[in-house]
Design a protein around this motif. Structure first.
Motif, mmCIF file in Angstrom:
data_model
loop_
_atom_site.group_PDB
_atom_site.id
_atom_site.type_symbol
_atom_site.label_atom_id
_atom_site.label_comp_id
_atom_site.label_asym_id
_atom_site.label_seq_id
_atom_site.Cartn_x
_atom_site.Cartn_y
_atom_site.Cartn_z
ATOM 1 N N ARG A 79 7.862 -56.406 61.463
ATOM 2 C CA ARG A 79 8.876 -56.934 62.387
ATOM 3 C C ARG A 79 9.833 -55.845 62.863
ATOM 4 N NH1 ARG A 79 11.673 -61.469 59.131
ATOM 5 N NH2 ARG A 79 13.189 -61.228 60.798
ATOM 6 N N TYR A 80 9.811 -54.688 62.214
ATOM 7 C CA TYR A 80 10.729 -53.588 62.529
ATOM 8 C C TYR A 80 9.919 -52.333 62.850
ATOM 9 C CZ TYR A 80 14.049 -56.785 60.408
ATOM 10 O OH TYR A 80 14.807 -57.896 60.107
ATOM 11 N N PRO A 81 9.479 -52.181 64.111
ATOM 12 C CA PRO A 81 8.608 -51.058 64.495
ATOM 13 C C PRO A 81 9.199 -49.675 64.177
ATOM 14 C CG PRO A 81 8.819 -52.627 66.296
ATOM 15 C CD PRO A 81 9.770 -53.058 65.235
ATOM 16 N N LEU A 82 10.505 -49.572 64.123
ATOM 17 C CA LEU A 82 11.143 -48.291 63.813
ATOM 18 C C LEU A 82 10.729 -47.790 62.428
ATOM 19 C CD1 LEU A 82 13.095 -46.193 64.967
ATOM 20 C CD2 LEU A 82 14.964 -47.486 63.946
ATOM 21 N N LEU A 83 10.442 -48.694 61.519
ATOM 22 C CA LEU A 83 10.030 -48.296 60.177
ATOM 23 C C LEU A 83 8.731 -47.496 60.210
ATOM 24 C CD1 LEU A 83 10.774 -51.605 58.236
ATOM 25 C CD2 LEU A 83 12.091 -49.475 58.142
ATOM 26 N N ALA A 84 7.759 -47.931 60.999
ATOM 27 C CA ALA A 84 6.481 -47.226 61.089
ATOM 28 C C ALA A 84 6.642 -45.843 61.703
ATOM 29 C CB ALA A 84 5.477 -48.052 61.895
ATOM 30 N N LYS A 85 7.646 -45.696 62.558
ATOM 31 C CA LYS A 85 7.858 -44.422 63.244
ATOM 32 C C LYS A 85 8.710 -43.447 62.449
ATOM 33 C CE LYS A 85 7.608 -46.521 67.808
ATOM 34 N NZ LYS A 85 8.348 -46.832 69.020
ATOM 35 N N GLN A 86 9.736 -43.934 61.730
ATOM 36 C CA GLN A 86 10.711 -43.023 61.144
ATOM 37 C C GLN A 86 10.849 -43.068 59.624
ATOM 38 O OE1 GLN A 86 14.533 -43.099 63.027
ATOM 39 N NE2 GLN A 86 13.684 -43.043 65.076
ATOM 40 N N LEU A 87 10.418 -44.127 58.985
ATOM 41 C CA LEU A 87 10.546 -44.211 57.537
ATOM 42 C C LEU A 87 9.584 -43.222 56.886
ATOM 43 C CD1 LEU A 87 11.661 -45.689 54.990
ATOM 44 C CD2 LEU A 87 9.688 -47.203 55.192
ATOM 45 N N GLU A 88 10.103 -42.369 56.016
ATOM 46 C CA GLU A 88 9.257 -41.459 55.255
ATOM 47 C C GLU A 88 8.786 -42.223 54.028
ATOM 48 O OE1 GLU A 88 10.621 -37.380 54.709
ATOM 49 O OE2 GLU A 88 12.248 -37.866 56.090
ATOM 50 N N ARG A 89 7.497 -42.497 53.989
ATOM 51 C CA ARG A 89 6.941 -43.343 52.930
ATOM 52 C C ARG A 89 5.776 -42.634 52.268
ATOM 53 N NH1 ARG A 89 3.440 -48.234 54.308
ATOM 54 N NH2 ARG A 89 2.846 -48.896 52.239
ATOM 55 N N VAL A 90 5.805 -42.589 50.940
ATOM 56 C CA VAL A 90 4.742 -41.950 50.173
ATOM 57 C C VAL A 90 4.219 -42.935 49.140
ATOM 58 C CG1 VAL A 90 4.191 -40.081 48.566
ATOM 59 C CG2 VAL A 90 5.753 -39.658 50.470
ATOM 60 N N LEU A 91 2.922 -43.049 49.073
ATOM 61 C CA LEU A 91 2.267 -43.883 48.084
ATOM 62 C C LEU A 91 1.710 -42.968 46.995
ATOM 63 C CD1 LEU A 91 1.315 -46.805 47.484
ATOM 64 C CD2 LEU A 91 -0.794 -46.213 48.661
ATOM 65 N N CYS A 92 2.161 -43.159 45.762
ATOM 66 C CA CYS A 92 1.732 -42.323 44.640
ATOM 67 C C CYS A 92 1.510 -43.225 43.426
ATOM 68 C CB CYS A 92 2.775 -41.253 44.326
ATOM 69 S SG CYS A 92 2.332 -40.259 42.888
ATOM 70 N N PRO A 93 0.261 -43.411 43.016
ATOM 71 C CA PRO A 93 -0.025 -44.347 41.930
ATOM 72 C C PRO A 93 0.587 -43.963 40.578
ATOM 73 C CG PRO A 93 -2.001 -43.135 42.559
ATOM 74 C CD PRO A 93 -0.937 -42.791 43.551
ATOM 75 N N ARG A 94 1.089 -42.754 40.446
ATOM 76 C CA ARG A 94 1.663 -42.311 39.180
ATOM 77 C C ARG A 94 3.152 -42.641 39.051
ATOM 78 N NH1 ARG A 94 -2.346 -38.861 37.068
ATOM 79 N NH2 ARG A 94 -1.022 -37.906 35.514
ATOM 80 N N VAL A 95 3.763 -43.124 40.109
ATOM 81 C CA VAL A 95 5.189 -43.434 40.089
ATOM 82 C C VAL A 95 5.443 -44.656 39.213
ATOM 83 C CG1 VAL A 95 7.131 -44.274 41.489
ATOM 84 C CG2 VAL A 95 5.705 -42.406 42.317
ATOM 85 N N HIS A 96 6.364 -44.519 38.296
ATOM 86 C CA HIS A 96 6.782 -45.670 37.507
ATOM 87 C C HIS A 96 8.306 -45.751 37.393
ATOM 88 C CE1 HIS A 96 6.156 -49.059 34.916
ATOM 89 N NE2 HIS A 96 7.039 -48.573 34.083
ATOM 90 N N PHE A 97 8.990 -44.739 37.888
ATOM 91 C CA PHE A 97 10.451 -44.735 37.789
ATOM 92 C C PHE A 97 11.060 -45.692 38.801
ATOM 93 C CE2 PHE A 97 9.258 -41.119 40.538
ATOM 94 C CZ PHE A 97 9.895 -41.461 41.708
ATOM 95 N N LYS A 98 12.321 -45.996 38.581
ATOM 96 C CA LYS A 98 13.120 -46.769 39.522
ATOM 97 C C LYS A 98 14.362 -45.957 39.807
ATOM 98 C CE LYS A 98 10.720 -50.156 37.378
ATOM 99 N NZ LYS A 98 9.615 -49.617 36.601
ATOM 100 N N ILE A 99 14.565 -45.602 41.072
ATOM 101 C CA ILE A 99 15.708 -44.754 41.418
ATOM 102 C C ILE A 99 16.135 -45.023 42.855
ATOM 103 C CG2 ILE A 99 14.225 -42.841 42.153
ATOM 104 C CD1 ILE A 99 16.354 -40.934 41.012
ATOM 105 N N ILE A 100 17.442 -44.961 43.047
ATOM 106 C CA ILE A 100 18.012 -45.007 44.394
ATOM 107 C C ILE A 100 19.028 -43.873 44.462
ATOM 108 C CG2 ILE A 100 19.420 -46.290 46.035
ATOM 109 C CD1 ILE A 100 18.213 -48.836 45.006
ATOM 110 N N VAL A 101 18.846 -43.002 45.457
ATOM 111 C CA VAL A 101 19.754 -41.890 45.672
ATOM 112 C C VAL A 101 20.383 -42.101 47.052
ATOM 113 C CG1 VAL A 101 20.021 -39.393 45.827
ATOM 114 C CG2 VAL A 101 18.310 -40.364 44.288
ATOM 115 N N ILE A 102 21.701 -42.189 47.071
ATOM 116 C CA ILE A 102 22.414 -42.464 48.312
ATOM 117 C C ILE A 102 23.302 -41.271 48.658
ATOM 118 C CG2 ILE A 102 24.022 -44.026 49.477
ATOM 119 C CD1 ILE A 102 23.196 -46.086 47.211
#
Length: 103
Positions: A79-102
């Motif tokens: 529903r938000y086309p801007l996400l496909a264009k500008q969101l930097e998204r990485v899929l990594c099956p080894r990720v298990h942490f939970k973190i938010i850096v602001i």
């Protein structure tokens, strides 16, 4: 300096509110990303809509997660086309942490 105890609900609300106010960057890392709605005034909005708003205001948003999200998340994401264009998204099956850096 006084410390305060934050309940799970208060912690959640605080983190979401801070993320929505990012000015320069927001990095999110999690093993499993799910469809989530957040309150904005009296209404609710998909959290990916908040991310799209941040991108529209020039905030760098990065997301790293371990597996593909479910159908509800993908529907809201689309529903938000801007996400496909500008969101930097990485899929990594080894990720298990939970973190938010602001900022």
């Amino acid at each position: 300096m006084p410390t305060s105890i934050i309940t799970d609900s208060a912690h959640y609300s605080t983190v979401i509110a801070l993320a929505a106010k990012a000015r320069r960057s927001l990095w999110i890392g999690t093993a499993d990303i799910k469809d989530m709605y957040v309150k904005q005034g009296a209404a609710e909005k998909p959290f990916v809509g908040v991310l799209a708003d941040l991108l529209a205001h020039g905030v760098e948003v990065r997301l790293i997660h371990a597996k593909e999200p479910g159908e509800n998340f993908r529907d809201d994401f689309d529903r938000y086309p801007l996400l496909a264009k500008q969101l930097e998204r990485v899929l990594c099956p080894r990720v298990h942490f939970k973190i938010i850096v602001i900022d």
